[in-house]
Design a protein around this motif. Structure first.
Motif, PDB file in Angstrom:
ATOM      1  N   PRO A  19       0.853  -1.199   0.000  1.00  0.00           N
ATOM      2  CA  PRO A  19       0.000   0.000   0.000  1.00  0.00           C
ATOM      3  C   PRO A  19       0.884   1.243   0.000  1.00  0.00           C
ATOM      4  O   PRO A  19       1.960   1.234   0.601  1.00  0.00           O
ATOM      5  CB  PRO A  19      -0.775  -0.120   1.313  1.00  0.00           C
ATOM      6  CG  PRO A  19       0.146  -0.892   2.207  1.00  0.00           C
ATOM      7  CD  PRO A  19       0.840  -1.887   1.305  1.00  0.00           C
ATOM      8  N   CYS A  20       0.440   2.314  -0.672  1.00  0.00           N
ATOM      9  CA  CYS A  20       1.208   3.557  -0.610  1.00  0.00           C
ATOM     10  C   CYS A  20       1.256   4.028   0.837  1.00  0.00           C
ATOM     11  O   CYS A  20       0.242   4.024   1.541  1.00  0.00           O
ATOM     12  CB  CYS A  20       0.553   4.623  -1.480  1.00  0.00           C
ATOM     13  SG  CYS A  20       0.724   4.299  -3.238  1.00  0.00           S
ATOM     14  N   LEU A  21       2.419   4.442   1.273  1.00  0.00           N
ATOM     15  CA  LEU A  21       2.588   4.812   2.678  1.00  0.00           C
ATOM     16  C   LEU A  21       2.136   6.258   2.883  1.00  0.00           C
ATOM     17  O   LEU A  21       2.924   7.190   2.939  1.00  0.00           O
ATOM     18  CB  LEU A  21       4.029   4.585   3.112  1.00  0.00           C
ATOM     19  CG  LEU A  21       4.442   3.112   3.074  1.00  0.00           C
ATOM     20  CD1 LEU A  21       5.874   2.924   3.548  1.00  0.00           C
ATOM     21  CD2 LEU A  21       3.497   2.240   3.896  1.00  0.00           C
ATOM     22  N   VAL A  22       0.831   6.378   2.993  1.00  0.00           N
ATOM     23  CA  VAL A  22       0.171   7.650   3.238  1.00  0.00           C
ATOM     24  C   VAL A  22      -1.035   7.340   4.113  1.00  0.00           C
ATOM     25  O   VAL A  22      -1.507   6.200   4.148  1.00  0.00           O
ATOM     26  CB  VAL A  22      -0.235   8.322   1.908  1.00  0.00           C
ATOM     27  CG1 VAL A  22      -1.297   7.523   1.184  1.00  0.00           C
ATOM     28  CG2 VAL A  22      -0.670   9.766   2.104  1.00  0.00           C
ATOM     29  N   THR A  23      -1.541   8.347   4.837  1.00  0.00           N
ATOM     30  CA  THR A  23      -2.651   8.138   5.771  1.00  0.00           C
ATOM     31  C   THR A  23      -3.842   7.463   5.080  1.00  0.00           C
ATOM     32  O   THR A  23      -4.231   7.872   3.992  1.00  0.00           O
ATOM     33  CB  THR A  23      -3.104   9.490   6.345  1.00  0.00           C
ATOM     34  OG1 THR A  23      -1.995  10.102   6.997  1.00  0.00           O
ATOM     35  CG2 THR A  23      -4.221   9.306   7.352  1.00  0.00           C
ATOM     36  N   PRO A  24      -4.445   6.436   5.702  1.00  0.00           N
ATOM     37  CA  PRO A  24      -4.084   5.856   6.991  1.00  0.00           C
ATOM     38  C   PRO A  24      -3.098   4.702   6.890  1.00  0.00           C
ATOM     39  O   PRO A  24      -2.659   4.166   7.898  1.00  0.00           O
ATOM     40  CB  PRO A  24      -5.431   5.341   7.505  1.00  0.00           C
ATOM     41  CG  PRO A  24      -6.114   4.866   6.266  1.00  0.00           C
ATOM     42  CD  PRO A  24      -5.721   5.859   5.186  1.00  0.00           C
ATOM     43  N   PHE A  25      -2.757   4.309   5.645  1.00  0.00           N
ATOM     44  CA  PHE A  25      -2.011   3.060   5.473  1.00  0.00           C
ATOM     45  C   PHE A  25      -0.566   3.167   5.932  1.00  0.00           C
ATOM     46  O   PHE A  25       0.036   2.172   6.347  1.00  0.00           O
ATOM     47  CB  PHE A  25      -2.121   2.592   4.019  1.00  0.00           C
ATOM     48  CG  PHE A  25      -3.554   2.477   3.575  1.00  0.00           C
ATOM     49  CD1 PHE A  25      -4.386   1.521   4.131  1.00  0.00           C
ATOM     50  CD2 PHE A  25      -4.093   3.364   2.663  1.00  0.00           C
ATOM     51  CE1 PHE A  25      -5.719   1.436   3.765  1.00  0.00           C
ATOM     52  CE2 PHE A  25      -5.424   3.290   2.285  1.00  0.00           C
ATOM     53  CZ  PHE A  25      -6.243   2.320   2.836  1.00  0.00           C
ATOM     54  N   SER A  26      -0.007   4.387   5.889  1.00  0.00           N
ATOM     55  CA  SER A  26       1.339   4.564   6.441  1.00  0.00           C
ATOM     56  C   SER A  26       1.329   4.298   7.940  1.00  0.00           C
ATOM     57  O   SER A  26       2.235   3.658   8.482  1.00  0.00           O
ATOM     58  CB  SER A  26       1.846   5.986   6.160  1.00  0.00           C
ATOM     59  OG  SER A  26       0.926   6.960   6.638  1.00  0.00           O
TER      60      SER A  26
END
Length: 610
Positions: free
Chosen positions: A356-363
């Motif tokens: 997953p792209c590391l950006v909210t919320p996945f980061s």
């Protein structure tokens, strides 16, 4: 004729990338005229992302803040833009469709012109509906490509994604390089590919400075046809933030682009006001390391917006872990040692959970999973031994399709726990719910607000809004700020006080202080706690904040309830994730020792079961 490159000051993200909080509305309104006087900005990022949630956390109405903050820029002819999380709206968790539609109507009415729509999975099923909802509300829909660097995230992948968004009606495209790890040449090729497909589409580039690529990346994307670039300014530029407008303006001017001049007298005035805001209270939530660039960030690819809160969270986790190590006669870790272990584990975990792209919320999910793995392994336990339900939702595809496959060991774990992988439209998993919030507000005697903005805020951030309305949010914030001021000003050496009185905003607080790895007693907030009952003590496995439920629709357990071993009885919220705490024996709850929102340390007793 030289191409003009226009600048956007990402004032909201400057603060979020540095620390935990945003300025108060009085501070925002005061600095706005000086920002306008600088004369170099065509756009200002005024709200979105974590802005409104953190306003609630320190007891301020974010709707008032957005209306007053956007007004002076409109009057000056400067566009305002915000950041939104597509399916998640302005929060960490997904939203029902009716709330998403209301979101854009409210923000347009409050004065926000452009919304930057992003999904950390780059799932068109999440982004495309938001494009339509934004346009229906009269906003400019800017669809974002979340940039990361992996075998799956190629130039062709991103150009193809942009084509889908443009065909769906996106007015603009943003390259959201939230970790600053996009490689400059590849980013230039992405911009060129999009412009080749639609020459007149506006492209805006957003990048963080941390890993060190972003000045070179800005030059490459501008050479390829980018129209706007996001910038910051001192003393919140570089580090986990953004390139300073002075550097970028000079670099682009030298490269032959047309750029606006900077009124340096106004620049210094804004800089002075930012420093005053930091001295007032915001600086107490900005770790020193966040002022520094760090090439170690290239490997884990963690976003600048998350690094602002990460270092603060890491301090608390390090204290908790070292407390355990002292108790078990093991050498303590330094911040740098834990940071390197975390970065290495993020790099290990990321491909395992499907890139997953590391950006909210996945980061936050990937970082939290990595940090839990590190902490558990440091204590001699197994990797993957603590995975929050929200992280499972990501792994299972409940919020959208992961770019890559999930590792076999996690697939087996899911099957063993009876968890099911999903392939349906993510929105189907979150039914409409606005009517229930209308009913709750009516029951509480709360107004829906101008343009239903209070209804929107309650439905978007239920627990934070309730804490704001009760006054608990402000009281907890001022108590925490008092502790931070006391700790910073505490004398060094043996004669350290255990109690100190600190005044915050005219209110005096008597603060108990703990030093070293000694932790404050849990539940020392403004509400007295009940005495422990008889029976087995259920303790917290980590540090965080205690909650009986994670959503307003959940039913909390109470004293006298019978529970079975394995039942979820409460949650500890840590790093924006609710971690389920399960009963470790069958019995009856004889006491609940904490109030909702109280801070807990590892091994604190949460409740007793007999």
């Amino acid at each position: 004729m030289a191409k003009e490159i226009k600048f956007s000051l990402v004032f909201r993200d400057m603060w979020q990338s540095a620390g935990k909080y945003q300025p108060r509305v009085d501070q925002l309104v005061k600095v706005a005229p000086a920002i306008i006087k600088m004369g170099c900005f065509d756009r200002i990022e005024t709200n979105g992302g974590g802005f409104e949630q953190v306003n609630l956390l320190f007891g301020e109405n974010p709707n008032k803040a957005v209306r007053e903050w956007t007004k002076p820029f409109h009057e000056a002819g400067i566009q305002t833009h915000m950041l939104d999380r597509a399916l998640n709206g302005l929060r960490m968790s997904p939203c029902p469709k009716d709330l998403r539609k209301l979101f854009y109507k409210v923000k347009k009415a409050q004065g926000t012109d452009i919304t930057r729509i992003f999904c950390g999975l780059n799932d068109p099923r999440n982004v495309i509906p938001s494009i339509k909802y934004a346009k229906d509300a009269g906003m400019i829909a800017q669809a974002a490509l979340c940039i990361t660097y992996s075998p799956l995230h190629t130039v062709d992948y991103y150009v193809g994604l942009a084509k889908q968004f443009i065909e769906a009606g996106a007015d603009e495209i943003c390259l959201k390089d939230m970790a600053g790890i996009g490689r400059p040449v590849s980013l230039g090729k992405i911009v060129a590919g999009i412009k080749a497909y639609k020459k007149d589409i506006i492209i805006q580039y957003h990048s963080h400075a941390g890993p060190g690529f972003n000045a070179a990346s800005i030059l490459e994307v501008c050479e390829a046809g980018c129209d706007y670039v996001d910038v910051g300014m001192s003393p919140l530029s570089w580090g986990t933030g953004h390139a300073d407008v002075i550097t970028i303006q000079e670099m682009l001017k030298d490269a032959g682009f047309k750029v606006k001049d900077i009124n340096m007298e106004a620049y210094m005035e804004v800089r002075t006001q930012i420093q005053e805001m930091m001295d007032d209270f915001l600086g107490y939530y900005i770790p020193e390391l966040n002022h520094l660039n760090n090439s170690l960030l290239v490997k884990p690819g963690l976003p600048g917006g998350m690094m602002g809160s990460l270092m603060t969270d890491l301090e608390d986790n390090l204290k908790s872990l070292n407390k355990w190590k002292v108790k078990n006669n093991q050498p303590e870790l330094t911040t740098d040692q834990l940071l390197v272990k975390l970065f290495d584990e993020v790099a290990y975990v990321w491909p395992k959970v499907g890139y997953p792209c590391l950006v909210t919320p996945f980061s936050q999910y990937v970082k939290n999973l990595a940090l839990m793995n590190v902490i558990q392994m440091e204590k001699g336990k197994e990797r993957w031994s603590m995975i929050a339900d929200t992280i499972w939702d990501m792994i299972l595809g409940k919020a959208g399709q992961l770019p890559g496959p999930v590792a076999p060991e996690l697939v087996e774990m899911a099957k063993a726990e009876g968890r099911v992988f999903l392939e349906n439209d993510p929105q189907e998993n979150y039914p409409d719910d606005l009517d229930s919030f209308r009913s709750k507000m009516k029951a509480n005697g709360w107004e829906l607000g101008q343009d239903d903005e209070e209804l929107f805020e309650y439905a978007m951030h239920p627990s934070q809004y309730e804490a704001y309305k009760s006054g608990k949010a402000k009281a907890d914030f001022e108590e925490d700020l008092a502790k931070r001021k006391a700790a910073k000003n505490a004398p060094k050496g043996e004669a350290q006080p255990q109690t100190i009185t600190v005044t915050v905003n005219g209110q005096s607080y008597k603060v108990d202080i703990a030093y070293g790895v000694q932790a404050p007693v849990a539940g020392t907030g403004t509400t007295p706690l009940p005495a422990a009952g008889e029976g087995h003590e259920l303790t917290s496995p980590l540090e965080g904040k205690f909650f009986l439920v994670k959503g307003s629709g959940d039913t909390p357990v109470k004293v006298g309830d019978k529970v079975n071993e394995g039942d979820v009885v409460c949650y500890v919220e840590a790093m924006k994730t609710y971690n389920a705490i399960k009963a470790d024996k069958t019995g009856v709850i004889t006491s609940i020792l904490l109030n909702a929102g109280d801070s807990v340390s590892e091994d604190d007793v949460l409740m007793t079961i007999a």
